[in-house]
Design a protein around this motif. Structure first.
Motif, short mmCIF file in Angstrom:
data_model
loop_
_atom_site.label_atom_id
_atom_site.label_comp_id
_atom_site.label_asym_id
_atom_site.label_seq_id
_atom_site.Cartn_x
_atom_site.Cartn_y
_atom_site.Cartn_z
N UNK A 102 0.85 -1.19 0.00
CA UNK A 102 0.00 0.00 0.00
C UNK A 102 0.88 1.25 0.00
N UNK A 103 0.48 2.23 -0.79
CA UNK A 103 1.24 3.49 -0.79
C UNK A 103 0.29 4.68 -0.94
N UNK A 104 0.70 5.87 -0.46
CA UNK A 104 -0.15 7.05 -0.55
C UNK A 104 -0.13 7.65 -1.95
N UNK A 105 -1.29 8.13 -2.37
CA UNK A 105 -1.42 8.77 -3.69
C UNK A 105 -1.99 10.17 -3.50
N UNK A 106 -1.33 11.16 -4.10
CA UNK A 106 -1.72 12.56 -3.92
C UNK A 106 -2.34 13.16 -5.18
N UNK A 107 -2.60 12.34 -6.19
CA UNK A 107 -3.14 12.84 -7.45
C UNK A 107 -4.54 13.40 -7.26
N UNK A 108 -4.80 14.53 -7.91
CA UNK A 108 -6.14 15.11 -7.88
C UNK A 108 -7.00 14.43 -8.93
N UNK A 130 1.79 7.39 -10.90
CA UNK A 130 2.48 8.66 -10.64
C UNK A 130 3.11 8.72 -9.26
N UNK A 131 2.40 8.24 -8.24
CA UNK A 131 2.88 8.36 -6.85
C UNK A 131 3.52 7.07 -6.33
N UNK A 132 3.69 6.11 -7.20
CA UNK A 132 4.13 4.78 -6.76
C UNK A 132 5.51 4.80 -6.12
N UNK A 133 6.43 5.57 -6.67
CA UNK A 133 7.83 5.52 -6.22
C UNK A 133 8.31 6.85 -5.64
N UNK A 134 7.42 7.60 -5.03
CA UNK A 134 7.83 8.84 -4.37
C UNK A 134 8.78 8.52 -3.21
N UNK A 135 9.71 9.40 -2.98
CA UNK A 135 10.62 9.24 -1.84
C UNK A 135 9.89 9.62 -0.56
N UNK A 136 10.40 9.20 0.60
CA UNK A 136 9.79 9.62 1.88
C UNK A 136 9.70 11.14 2.01
N UNK A 137 10.70 11.86 1.51
CA UNK A 137 10.67 13.32 1.58
C UNK A 137 9.54 13.88 0.71
N UNK A 138 9.39 13.35 -0.50
CA UNK A 138 8.32 13.81 -1.39
C UNK A 138 6.94 13.51 -0.79
N UNK A 139 6.81 12.37 -0.16
CA UNK A 139 5.53 12.03 0.46
C UNK A 139 5.20 12.97 1.61
N UNK A 140 6.21 13.29 2.40
CA UNK A 140 6.00 14.20 3.53
C UNK A 140 5.60 15.59 3.04
#
Length: 314
Positions: A102-108, A130-140
């Motif tokens: 499971x991963x977070x997705x920020x797409x509108x 799009x959000x599958x491989x975001x880094x921890x920094x990008x997710x934060x």
């Protein structure tokens, strides 16, 4: 023993397509001497106020389509309203998160439906990852701006099954649907997760539903595998269309029971629907119980069915 179910979403008055679904599910389970479960899929509480569910229950009783477990009938797998089952969905989500899937997705919404987004042949959008491989920094950073939805990471994997009416079906999870939602950004659990959790918890062995949900079956089968639960048999039937070829909607008031109950009896309505579904050639009025002896999946068409104009006349 066969356990069938009818799981309507009470976002308005049920229409003829909903009634056909309930009738076919009821006949298929009852003909095998099975149990029928009624579950109210009211995850979206804003669109599904309780008054719609109460009216739906009254309509089903008017049609003579009863159930063994569900609202107004006690059962071992209560509650029968999805809005009251969030703890079960969260437990399943936690299990999937523990597997690292499971991963977070920020797409509108606009980004998801952008012109450049990949689409299937039926027009549905395939998530591009799009959000599958975001880094921890990008997710934060993105979490500070908007709450994320949660998606399930799917593999490049073929999922095949034999539908009980439509026959063999195959989809590639990565190519044909992409990573799919488990929970929306507003916290509401997604249909794919909720329906799998509920059908498994309620011991459902047979799912009868419209062909518009056929493409969701591979995703659900994958969830059954990840959650280590046994999937039911899936049986999809063709959609009912308006006389002009449009798909039915709860916005089609004339195809809803609020209009039809003023013009036809329950037996007249069931007889007409059974004739359209191919197993009651006379089209004469009949109760659901009377149709049990005639029902057969062999006679149900596989192409969409256009309704006669008189059912739309006010």
């Amino acid at each position: 023993m066969t356990v069938g179910r009818f799981a309507p979403s009470p976002s308005g008055r049920i229409h003829l397509g909903n009634i056909l679904c309930c009738l076919l599910a009821w006949l298929s389970a009852r003909q095998k001497g099975g149990t029928v479960v009624l579950r109210i899929e009211d995850l979206d509480s804003a669109r599904c106020p309780r008054r719609y569910a109460d009216q739906m229950i009254q309509d089903l009783r008017w049609l003579g389509l009863d159930w063994d477990r569900g609202p107004e009938v006690s059962g071992p797998d209560e509650p029968y309203f999805q809005s009251q089952r969030s703890a079960l969905y969260q437990a399943a989500l936690d299990r999937l998160e523990a597997q690292g899937l499971v991963y977070p997705c920020f797409c509108t919404r606009a980004e998801l439906h952008a012109a450049g987004a990949p689409h299937r042949e039926d027009g549905l959008t395939v998530y591009a990852g799009t959000c599958r491989n975001l880094t921890p920094t990008q997710r934060a950073e993105r979490s500070a701006r908007r709450p994320p939805a949660l998606r399930l990471r799917v593999p490049d994997k073929e999922v095949s099954f034999i539908d009980g009416h439509m026959g063999p079906c195959t989809e590639n999870l990565e190519r044909d649907c992409g990573d799919f939602l488990l929970r929306r950004s507003d916290g509401m659990f997604a249909y794919q997760l909720a329906v799998v959790v509920d059908d498994a918890a309620m011991g459902v062995t047979e799912v009868v539903r419209g062909a518009d949900l056929l493409s969701s079956t591979p995703r659900q089968l994958y969830l059954y595998q990840l959650l280590d639960r046994t999937p039911p048999e899936f049986i999809h039937f063709p959609l009912l269309l308006a006389p002009d070829g449009r798909r039915l909607s709860k916005r089609d008031a004339d195809a809803g029971l609020d209009s039809l109950r003023n013009r036809v009896t329950a037996e007249e309505l069931l007889g007409t629907l059974a004739a359209l579904a191919g197993f009651h050639p006379s089209g004469e009025p009949a109760s659901a119980a009377e149709l049990l002896g005639e029902f057969s999946w062999e006679t149900v068409p596989r192409e969409d069915i256009r309704l006669p104009a008189h059912l739309f006349e006010s």
